[in-house]
Design a protein around this motif. Structure first.
Motif, mmCIF file in Angstrom:
data_model
loop_
_atom_site.group_PDB
_atom_site.id
_atom_site.type_symbol
_atom_site.label_atom_id
_atom_site.label_comp_id
_atom_site.label_asym_id
_atom_site.label_seq_id
_atom_site.Cartn_x
_atom_site.Cartn_y
_atom_site.Cartn_z
ATOM 1 N N SER A 71 -23.193 -12.574 -11.886
ATOM 2 C CA SER A 71 -22.565 -13.657 -12.637
ATOM 3 C C SER A 71 -21.214 -13.260 -13.220
ATOM 4 N N LEU A 72 -21.008 -11.960 -13.435
ATOM 5 C CA LEU A 72 -19.762 -11.489 -14.039
ATOM 6 C C LEU A 72 -18.812 -10.842 -13.035
ATOM 7 N N ALA A 73 -19.303 -10.554 -11.838
ATOM 8 C CA ALA A 73 -18.511 -9.790 -10.870
ATOM 9 C C ALA A 73 -17.181 -10.464 -10.549
ATOM 10 N N GLU A 74 -17.223 -11.776 -10.297
ATOM 11 C CA GLU A 74 -16.014 -12.489 -9.895
ATOM 12 C C GLU A 74 -14.967 -12.481 -11.010
ATOM 13 N N PHE A 86 -11.456 -10.590 -10.471
ATOM 14 C CA PHE A 86 -10.332 -11.493 -10.245
ATOM 15 C C PHE A 86 -9.731 -12.087 -11.521
ATOM 16 N N GLY A 87 -10.446 -11.977 -12.654
ATOM 17 C CA GLY A 87 -9.964 -12.567 -13.894
ATOM 18 C C GLY A 87 -10.358 -14.031 -14.016
ATOM 19 N N TYR A 88 -9.924 -14.671 -15.101
ATOM 20 C CA TYR A 88 -10.296 -16.074 -15.303
ATOM 21 C C TYR A 88 -9.258 -16.782 -16.166
ATOM 22 N N ALA A 144 -23.009 -4.998 -3.766
ATOM 23 C CA ALA A 144 -22.320 -6.266 -3.997
ATOM 24 C C ALA A 144 -23.133 -7.428 -3.418
ATOM 25 N N SER A 145 -23.165 -8.546 -4.158
ATOM 26 C CA SER A 145 -23.898 -9.725 -3.680
ATOM 27 C C SER A 145 -23.179 -10.338 -2.485
ATOM 28 N N LEU A 146 -23.895 -11.162 -1.732
ATOM 29 C CA LEU A 146 -23.285 -11.819 -0.573
ATOM 30 C C LEU A 146 -22.140 -12.732 -0.998
ATOM 31 N N GLN A 166 -19.230 -10.520 -1.648
ATOM 32 C CA GLN A 166 -18.757 -10.006 -0.357
ATOM 33 C C GLN A 166 -17.827 -11.008 0.319
ATOM 34 N N ALA A 167 -18.156 -12.291 0.235
ATOM 35 C CA ALA A 167 -17.314 -13.331 0.836
ATOM 36 C C ALA A 167 -15.941 -13.365 0.156
ATOM 37 N N LYS A 168 -15.919 -13.216 -1.170
ATOM 38 C CA LYS A 168 -14.655 -13.210 -1.906
ATOM 39 C C LYS A 168 -13.800 -12.002 -1.505
#
Length: 488
Positions: free
Chosen positions: A238-241, A245-247, A279-281, A284-286
């Motif tokens: 939930s926090l990885a992105e 990448f920031g927010y 890393a979650s799928l 991984q896509a990101k």
């Protein structure tokens, strides 16, 4: 022109409004006590006298040269913080630019200020493109000269400090080991470093994957930019992105302000993603999009940001097996392993254990005990008998335990057994085949014999009761030539 310089300097320095006493008076302020050594290179003695006099009255130490041969000789023998170079020199068919190029080759970090007349200003501009700090006209403008010299000295100081810092960083994160396996890893790093290629480092836990990633960064053209490390397994999905990448402000509850992520922090440098297998799928896509398009989007943002980041990832798991199980994206895997670097486990390079152990003992002694601890040869051999399933990290932790609990400065075999008996005596060979156990045993015996004999093959052959020629063949078969070279 030189006479004008000399008269102008003397007239202005005599002016009481200048605030500077005459030459010979001790006038060094705190700022001037930190002034540097300046080498003045010009073929006009009058100019040298006038220019040097002005600088010395500001607390600078100066030395003058009137020939190019002397200039190059002095730079090689002495240390200077700045060189001022007459661009209008022409000696033996060499122009001022040629002389400047020679100076730069001798010391790339030494700031050079070009001194020029009006007629050679275009050439002076070309010199700045080649790396000169700045150029000054041979017309007396005291304030501009002093400001330019001060800035050049500060720039040179920062460059030297940066070089020293990088050298210390390289020492701190150096790879220790003389085995053929580690020599191969070091050679790969030297080749990989200068490129911008994505790198995947694979190896068991504790083999030093982050250390290798740092070495790749230090050997790259990005070495003076940031190295940012993140453990993919420690960031929740939930926090990885938002972490990477920031927010934007208001993107989610608690997002009170805009915040940059780790990609922005690593801009221009290197981002190391440790344990990428965790890393979650979705993440991984990101990451796949970032690698392919060189851009990312902050959480809650509608616009993409371009990024210039070298990506290095690492895993202690077999990613191909995870792909078969549907836990890792195949397309991302091939993007990550443009170059793959595999690290050997410590049990496959046991000849490096003495070097690693002595190094760790030295470091831990300074950090923890305040005394100089050392390992006896028998204690080192004792450590070499263990297979180290936790690899270099386990060896480092073990040496720390020895340093803290040892009662004497030299750690003997008996004391090592007493402190580490519950660790070293555990059975780490139960899963090996008879052939592997036999090979490991023979390799250990050869390493011990070479260590005890100081690298004398004839003596080692006597100890092992084998023919000297046969021992040479075994040294090659077990990849121990680097260990042998160490003793020679």
């Amino acid at each position: 022109m030189a006479r004008y310089w000399l008269k102008a300097v003397r007239a202005k320095e005599a002016d009481s409004l200048s605030g500077f006493p005459s030459k010979g008076v001790n006038m060094k302020t705190d700022e001037q006590s930190a002034a540097g050594r300046i080498l003045i290179a010009d073929d006009d003695p009058n100019f040298l006298e006038a220019f040097g006099q002005m600088l010395e009255m500001r607390g600078y130490q100066t030395e003058s040269v009137v020939s190019t041969a002397r200039l190059l000789e002095v730079i090689q023998k002495k240390e200077f913080d700045l060189v001022t170079l007459d661009l209008e020199w022409e000696v033996e068919g060499k122009s001022g630019l040629d002389i400047f190029d020679q100076v730069r080759n001798l010391d790339p970090l030494l700031p050079v200020i070009i001194i020029t007349g009006k007629s050679s200003i275009p050439t002076a501009i070309e010199a700045t493109r080649m790396g000169a700090f700045d150029y000054l006209e041979k017309i007396y403008d005291r304030e501009k000269i002093l400001v330019t010299i001060k800035n050049a000295l500060e720039t040179g100081r920062l460059k030297r400090e940066n070089r020293y810092y990088l050298e210390q960083i390289k020492k701190r994160y150096s790879l220790i080991g003389r085995s053929q396996a580690m020599q191969a890893v070091k050679e790969q790093i030297r080749r990989i470093g200068p490129s911008n290629s994505v790198v995947l480092i694979s190896g068991e836990s504790g083999t030093g994957k982050e250390l290798v990633a740092r070495q790749i960064h230090l050997h790259s053209r990005r070495h003076d930019r940031k190295f940012v490390s993140v453990d993919s397994g420690l960031i929740s999905d939930s926090l990885a992105e938002s972490e990477l990448f920031g927010y934007r402000k208001g993107a989610f509850t608690g997002a009170l302000n805009d915040r940059d992520g780790l990609f922005a922090e690593a801009e221009g440098g290197t981002l190391f993603l440790d344990e990428i297998s965790n890393a979650s799928l979705n993440l991984q896509a990101k990451l796949l999009h970032v690698i392919q398009e060189r851009e990312y989007r902050r959480v809650g943002d509608s616009d993409y940001r371009k990024c210039d980041v070298r990506l290095i990832s690492a895993s202690n798991q077999n990613l191909e097996e995870l792909i078969e199980k549907g836990k890792f994206r195949k397309d991302l895997y091939y993007r990550l392993k443009v170059i793959e670097l595999k690290l050997p486990p410590l049990r496959e390079r046991k000849e490096d254990i003495p070097f690693l152990a002595h190094n760790f003992i030295k470091i831990k002694s300074g950090e923890l005990s305040g005394t100089s601890r050392s390992l006896s040869r028998e204690a080192v051999n004792f450590l070499m008998d263990y297979d180290w399933p936790g690899n270099v990290r386990e060896l480092e932790n073990t040496t720390e335990r020895l340093v803290v609990l040892a009662s004497e400065d030299e750690i003997t075999l008996e004391e090592a057994k007493l402190i580490l008996g519950d660790i070293i005596n555990c059975d780490s060979t139960s899963s090996k085949s008879l052939n592997d156990l036999t090979r490991d045993f023979r390799r250990k015996c050869i390493i011990k014999a070479l260590s005890l004999s100081g690298g004398r093959v004839s003596r080692a052959a006597e100890m092992l009761q084998v023919d000297r020629t046969h021992l040479y063949r075994l040294i090659g078969e077990y990849q121990l030539k680097n260990l042998l070279n160490h003793f020679q």
